[in-house]
Design an enzyme around this catalytic site. Structure first.
Site, PDB file in Angstrom:
ATOM      1  N   LYS A 168      -5.127  -5.430   2.357  1.00 56.40           N
ATOM      2  CA  LYS A 168      -5.442  -4.273   2.832  1.00 56.40           C
ATOM      3  C   LYS A 168      -6.933  -4.400   3.320  1.00 56.40           C
ATOM      4  CE  LYS A 168      -2.510  -0.493   1.767  1.00 56.40           C
ATOM      5  NZ  LYS A 168      -2.862   0.765   2.641  1.00 56.40           N
ATOM      6  N   HIS A 179       7.843   5.682  -9.375  1.00 56.81           N
ATOM      7  CA  HIS A 179       8.163   4.299  -8.728  1.00 56.81           C
ATOM      8  C   HIS A 179       6.940   3.736  -8.145  1.00 56.81           C
ATOM      9  CE1 HIS A 179       9.287   0.628  -7.000  1.00 56.81           C
ATOM     10  NE2 HIS A 179       9.087   1.242  -5.715  1.00 56.81           N
ATOM     11  N   GLY A 197      16.310   3.888  -4.774  1.00 54.04           N
ATOM     12  CA  GLY A 197      16.413   5.177  -4.101  1.00 54.04           C
ATOM     13  C   GLY A 197      17.204   4.885  -2.760  1.00 54.04           C
ATOM     14  N   ASP A 225       8.229   9.205  -6.312  1.00 52.44           N
ATOM     15  CA  ASP A 225       7.577   7.720  -5.852  1.00 52.44           C
ATOM     16  C   ASP A 225       5.950   7.929  -5.563  1.00 52.44           C
ATOM     17  OD1 ASP A 225      10.010   6.426  -6.094  1.00 52.44           O
ATOM     18  OD2 ASP A 225      10.421   7.215  -3.890  1.00 52.44           O
ATOM     19  N   ARG A 262       1.724   1.334  22.965  1.00 51.15           N
ATOM     20  CA  ARG A 262       2.206   0.051  22.295  1.00 51.15           C
ATOM     21  C   ARG A 262       2.370  -1.349  22.959  1.00 51.15           C
ATOM     22  NH1 ARG A 262       6.625   1.726  18.586  1.00 51.15           N
ATOM     23  NH2 ARG A 262       7.445   2.946  20.286  1.00 51.15           N
ATOM     24  N   HIS A 300      12.155  -8.399  -1.307  1.00 50.21           N
ATOM     25  CA  HIS A 300      11.612  -8.700  -0.154  1.00 50.21           C
ATOM     26  C   HIS A 300      12.147  -9.859   0.353  1.00 50.21           C
ATOM     27  CE1 HIS A 300       8.726  -6.419  -2.527  1.00 50.21           C
ATOM     28  NE2 HIS A 300       8.549  -5.905  -1.291  1.00 50.21           N
ATOM     29  N   ARG A 306       3.048  -4.459  13.593  1.00 51.32           N
ATOM     30  CA  ARG A 306       3.485  -3.524  13.095  1.00 51.32           C
ATOM     31  C   ARG A 306       2.660  -2.179  13.195  1.00 51.32           C
ATOM     32  NH1 ARG A 306       8.336  -2.307   9.493  1.00 51.32           N
ATOM     33  NH2 ARG A 306       8.553  -4.568   9.027  1.00 51.32           N
TER      34      ARG A 306
HETATM   35  N1  GLN Z   1      12.580   5.505  -2.883  1.00 53.82           N
HETATM   36  C1  GLN Z   1      11.993   4.569  -1.996  1.00 53.82           C
HETATM   37  C2  GLN Z   1      12.816   4.025  -1.594  1.00 53.82           C
HETATM   38  O1  GLN Z   1      13.647   3.371  -2.353  1.00 53.82           O
HETATM   39  C3  GLN Z   1      10.669   4.105  -2.286  1.00 53.82           C
HETATM   40  C4  GLN Z   1      10.254   3.345  -1.347  1.00 53.82           C
HETATM   41  C5  GLN Z   1       8.869   2.674  -1.889  1.00 53.82           C
HETATM   42  O2  GLN Z   1       8.574   2.489  -2.989  1.00 53.82           O
HETATM   43  N2  GLN Z   1       7.865   2.494  -1.029  1.00 53.82           N
HETATM   44  O3  GLN Z   1      12.788   3.213  -0.239  1.00 53.82           O
HETATM   45 ZN    ZN Z   2       8.662   0.373  -3.761  1.00 52.29          ZN
END
Ligand code: GLN
Ligand code: ZN
Length: 783
Positions: free
Chosen positions: A137, A670, A461, A628, A24, A723, A544
Site C-alpha cells: 500500500k 478474520h 465464508g 471480518d 475506465r 491465493h 484493478r
Molecule cells: N468472509 C469474507 C470471505 O470469505 C472475508 C473476505 C476477506 O477476508 N477479505 O470472502
Molecule cells: Zn481474508
C-alpha cells in the site's frame, strides 16, 4: 526555451490527476492489450489520448501548474524504478530503454497468468513463469505500488525518459506542464533491499546522478518547475534520513541550477521534519493543509522569504465539496504574509485517490450530489479560488455563493443527521463493549453447546463466485431475472454448498455468500447513511479499480441484513452455521468517510448497526458469528504516536458490535495479512472467541507473534493458501498444523484456509478442503 514567467498573481496547481479515464478507458486498453487483442501501439495511443484529455481539462480550468508524468500505465513507483534502471536481475534487462514487456512482467509477472487475486482486499496471486514484483500500500491509501527491489551491488542508470517524453508530448499540445517525480529519498525508502545489511539509503549516492540527468534533460526540454514528491517527510524518520534529504537537495540544486523544484509533502503534517524541509534549497514547498491545517502557521512563520508555498487546501483524499469561503480567507491571510508571488493554491495531494468526474453520476440523490466534488470538480474549485484572489470575489460570486449554500445545507440536512442515531450513540456505556463472561467461561459454554471435535474445521465464508453466480446477479440487476427466480437460484447454490460441506465433514459450516457482490457494498446497500456511485472508480493497483461507497450520513440499520440467508442455511443442517458480517472498521476503511464528524464516531455508528445484526442472528438461532476485520491493520496512522488512539477506538468498535450476545454464542473474527507483531496486543484485546488469520504462505512463521504474546483465545492459522490455484496435499497441511501445535496449545487451534474462497474455482476448492478435513483428522488421531 523554458517559459520563465514573471507574474503578479496567485497560481493554481494540481499535483496529479486520475489516470484511469472517466469511463475506465485505461483498464480496457490495458486488458485488451494483455489479452493479445490489441497492439502495443494501440495501447500507447489510448494512453496518449487519456493524458491529452486530462491536460486539456486542467488547462480549460485555468490551472497554471499542470502536472505531467503523473500518468502511468501501471504504477508511478514502478515507472520510477524503470526510470532509474532498478530492474531486478530475473527480468533480464541489459541496459537501454526498458521494453514495455519487461515493465509489464515486473508489474504482473510474465505470461500474464496472474488470476486468482483475492478481490476483496486486492492481494494477488503467485504467477507461473516470472513472478511479479511485490506490491504494497502507498502510505495510508488504498493504492498499491510495486515495491522497488535493490540487489547486491545495485547500480542505477537511465532506463526510461518518460518524464521528458511526456513533458514534450504536452508541449506539442500547447500545454506547459510541471513534471512530477517521486523524490529520491522517498523512492529509496519505499524500496526493499535484498541484502539485509544494505540500507536502501546507502544507495543514494549512486542514485542521484540519474535524477540529475533526468532533471537536466527536463530543463533542456524547457521545464521551469519540477514537482518532487517526498511524502516520506511526513513520516517518523531518523537523523540519517533527514541528512539524506539535505544531501539530495543540495546536490540537485547545485547540479541543475535554475530549475525550480516544488518539494511536495502530503498525507500529514511535517511535524518534526518541518525545520529540515524549510532549510532545503528548493524553490517551493507544498504542504497538506487538509490533513494538517495546523501546520500553516508554523510554515508561514518559518519559511524563508523567497520560498514559494503551495497550500494543499482542497481534499485530494475524499469526495466532499469544499466550503470555499473559509479557504479563501486562509489564502488571503497567507498572501498578506507572503505576497501573491509567494503562494500557490493546490489540492492536498494528487487527485489519484478520488473518482474522476461527478458529472457522470446521474443516479445520485440531488442533495448528496450537491455536497460532492470528484477530481474534475476539485480542479474547478481551485480555479474559483484562484480567480477570487486574482480578479476579485465579484468575478466568481455565484460560485462562491453556491459553495457556501451547499455547505450550509449539508450541515443541517435531515438526510445526514438522524437524532435517533445520535441519541443511541450518546447512550453507549462501557459495559456494552464487554462480553458478559470472561473468555474461559464463554469457552466452556460454547464447547458444551456446539459440541465440536478437537481441531474444528471451518472456512472463511465465501465459496466460488462462479460464472453462473455472476451471470445470475447481473441478469437480476438488469431485470432479466425476477426477484423470485434470483432468490431461488441463490437458494439452490446455498443448499448445494451446505450439503457438500456436510458430506466432506466440515464442523462449522458457512452459507457461501453467493448473494453478496462485495463484502462492503452488500452491507452498505442495506444501511442508511451509505451511497453508491455508478462510475466512481479509483485505482487500487494496475488495472484493478474499486468503487468505494460514500458514507454521507448517520449510519443505521433499517432492517436485518443477513438473518434471512443465515437462517435459511441453518435450517438445512444440524451442524452450526456461521453467520457472516463485515466489521465496523473494515466498513469504514473501505469507504469514503464523512469529514464533518470524527471517523471514530462514524465507526461507532456502524458498530451499533452491526450489533443489532449480531443480536438478531443469535435470536434466529445462529450460534457462531464471524465479524471480518481484514482492514484493521491498514487503518494504522502513518505516525506511530497516533497508533494507540486509533487501535483503542478500532478495538472498542469491534467489541461494541460483538458484545451484545450471550456467552454461549461464539464470535469469530478474520484477518488476512501477515504482520501482527506490532499490533498483537490490540488483536488480543478484541476478545473474539476465535480468530482466523493468514499463515499458510509464511509457513506459520507469523505465529511467532502469537507465542511471544501468548494469545489467549482460540485461533485458526490458515493452512491453505487460497491465493494460488495449487492443491495443497494433506501432508503439507498436517505439517503446518504440527508447527502450529508447537507454538500454540492444542485446544486453541482451529483448522481453516487463509481467506475466503470466492476467487477460486470449485475444482480447486473441493479437493483442497477435502484434504484440509483429512489433515485435521490426522491431527486428532495423534493428539
Ligand atoms: N468472509 C469474507 C470471505 O470469505 C472475508 C473476505 C476477506 O477476508 N477479505 O470472502
Ligand atoms: Zn481474508
Amino acid at each position: 526555451m523554458p517559459q520563465r514567467s514573471t507574474r503578479m498573481s496567485v497560481l493554481v496547481s494540481t499535483l496529479g490527476f486520475p489516470r484511469i479515464g472517466p469511463r475506465r478507458e485505461l483498464k480496457r486498453a490495458l486488458e485488451s492489450h494483455w489479452s493479445g487483442k490489441t497492439t502495443e501501439a494501440a495501447l500507447l495511443d489510448s494512453a496518449a489520448s487519456l493524458r491529452a484529455a486530462a491536460w486539456k481539462r486542467q488547462k480549460a480550468a485555468c490551472v497554471d501548474h499542470i502536472p505531467s508524468n503523473d500518468f502511468s500505465l501501471y504504477d508511478h513507483v514502478l515507472d520510477t524504478s524503470v526510470m532509474v534502471g532498478a530492474i531486478p536481475e530475473i527480468y533480464g534487462w541489459k541496459g537501454g530503454p526498458v521494453p514495455l514487456q519487461t515493465y509489464f512482467a515486473m508489474a504482473r509477472g510474465s505470461r500474464g497468468a496472474i488470476d486468482g487475486a483475492c478481490a476483496a482486499h486486492g492481494h494477488r496471486s503467485a504467477v507461473h513463469g516470472l513472478p511479479a514484483m511485490e506490491m504494497t500500500k502507498w502510505f495510508d491509501t488504498n493504492y498499491h505500488y510495486m515495491v522497488p527491489e535493490f540487489g547486491r551491488g545495485q547500480t542505477f542508470s537511465l532506463g526510461s525518459t518518460k518524464p521528458v517524453d511526456e513533458f514534450l508530448e504536452a508541449r506539442q499540445l500547447g500545454i506547459h506542464t510541471r513534471p512530477v517525480l517521486i523524490g529520491p529519498v522517498t523512492y529509496l525508502l519505499l524500496g526493499k533491499s535484498k541484502d539485509p545489511s544494505l540500507h536502501p539509503l546507502a544507495l543514494l549516492r549512486n542514485l542521484l546522478p540519474v535524477y540529475v540527468e533526468v532533471l537536466r534533460r527536463l530543463w533542456s526540454a524547457g521545464a521551469d518547475w519540477v514537482q518532487m514528491d517526498e511524502p516520506a517527510l511526513v513520516l517518523d524518520i531518523d537523523d540519517a534520513t533527514r541528512a539524506a534529504f539535505e544531501t539530495t537537495y543540495a546536490t540537485l540544486a547545485s547540479e541543475v541550477p535554475g530549475l525550480k523544484l516544488m518539494l511536495a509533502t502530503y498525507f500529514g503534517a511535517l511535524g518534526d521534519n518541518l525545520a529540515v524541509a524549510l532549510k532545503l534549497p528548493v524553490a517551493g514547498l507544498h504542504v497538506d493543509l487538509v490533513r494538517a491545517p495546523e501546520q500553516l502557521a508554523p510554515v508561514l512563520d518559518g519559511a524563508p522569504k523567497d520560498l514559494v508555498l503551495s497550500l494543499g487546501l482542497i481534499d485530494g483524499r475524499n469526495v466532499w465539496r469544499a466550503d470555499l469561503e473559509p479557504l479563501l480567507a486562509r489564502s488571503e491571510a497567507a498572501i498578506r504574509r507572503r505576497g501573491t508571488d509567494g503562494i500557490v493554491l493546490a489540492p492536498s495531494c494528487s487527485l489519484l485517490h478520488v473518482p474522476v468526474d461527478l458529472a457522470q453520476e446521474d443516479g445520485l440523490d440531488e442533495d448528496l450530489r450537491s455536497w460532492l466534488a470528484f477530481a474534475a470538480q476539485k480542479v474547478d474549485e481551485l480555479s474559483i479560488l484562484g480567480r477570487a484572489l486574482n480578479e476579485g470575489r465579484d468575478a466568481v460570486q455565484d460560485a462562491l455563493v453556491a459553495s457556501s449554500w451547499a455547505a450550509g445545507a449539508r450541515r443541517v440536512s435531515t438526510k445526514i443527521h438522524d437524532p435517533a442515531v445520535r441519541m443511541r450513540l450518546a447512550a453507549v456505556t462501557p459495559t456494552m463493549s464487554h462480553r458478559q463472561g470472561a473468555f474461559e467461561a464463554r469457552r466452556a459454554l460454547q464447547r458444551q453447546q456446539l459440541d465440536l471435535p478437537a481441531f474444528p474445521t471451518t472456512t472463511i465464508g465465501s465459496f466460488p463466485q462462479t460464472e453462473a453466480v455472476r451471470k445470475a446477479r447481473s441478469a437480476h440487476a438488469k431485470g432479466a431475472l425476477s426477484d423470485g427466480e434470483y432468490q431461488a437460484f441463490l437458494r439452490r447454490e446455498t443448499e448445494t454448498a451446505v450439503r457438500w460441506q456436510e458430506e466432506i465433514g466440515i464442523d462449522v459450516l458457512v452459507h457461501g455468500e453467493f448473494e453478496r457482490n462485495d463484502m462492503v457494498q452488500y452491507f452498505g446497500e442495506q444501511l442508511a447513511g451509505y451511497a453508491f456511485t455508478k462510475h466512481g472508480w479509483v485505482q487500487s493497483y494496475g488495472s484493478r479499480y474499486v468503487r468505494p461507497p460514500i458514507i454521507f450520513g448517520d449510519v443505521s440499520r433499517p432492517e436485518p441484513m443477513t438473518v434471512g440467508w443465515s437462517s435459511y442455511a441453518q435450517s438445512l443442517t444440524q451442524k452450526p452455521m456461521k453467520g457472516m458480517l463485515t466489521g465496523p472498521v473494515t466498513m469504514l476503511q473501505w469507504s469514503f468517510v464523512r469529514d464533518d464528524i470524527p471517523r471514530l464516531e462514524t465507526c461507532r455508528q456502524i458498530a451499533l448497526a452491526l450489533r443489532d445484526e449480531v443480536v438478531d442472528l443469535e435470536a434466529a438461532g445462529i450460534r457462531v458469528i464471524q465479524i471480518d476485520e481484514p482492514a484493521i491493520r491498514e487503518g494504522l496512522p502513518l505516525c506511530k504516536a497516533e497508533w494507540k488512539a486509533y487501535l483503542d477506538w478500532a478495538v472498542e468498535c469491534f467489541r461494541l458490535s460483538a458484545s451484545g450476545v450471550a456467552d454461549g454464542t461464539q464470535i469469530h473474527t478474520h484477518m488476512c495479512y501477515s504482520e501482527f507483531n506490532d499490533i498483537i496486543a490490540s488483536i488480543g484485546a478484541m476478545d473474539a472467541d476465535v480468530i482466523s488469520i493468514e499463515t499458510a504462505r509464511s509457513k506459520m512463521e507469523l505465529l511467532e507473534a502469537f507465542t511471544s504474546y501468548r494469545y489467549p483465545n482460540e485461533i485458526g492459522p490458515g493452512v491453505y493458501d487460497i491465493h494460488a490455484p495449487r492443491l495443497p496435499p494433506v501432508e503439507e497441511m498436517a505439517e503446518l498444523l504440527v508447527k502450529a501445535k508447537e507454538r500454540l496449545s492444542a485446544d486453541q487451534i482451529w483448522v481453516n484456509p487463509d481467506c475466503g474462497l470466492k476467487t477460486r474455482r470449485w475444482e480447486e476448492v473441493k479437493p483442497a478442503l477435502v484434504n484440509m478435513v483429512e489433515a485435521a483428522k490426522r491431527l486428532r488421531a495423534t493428539a
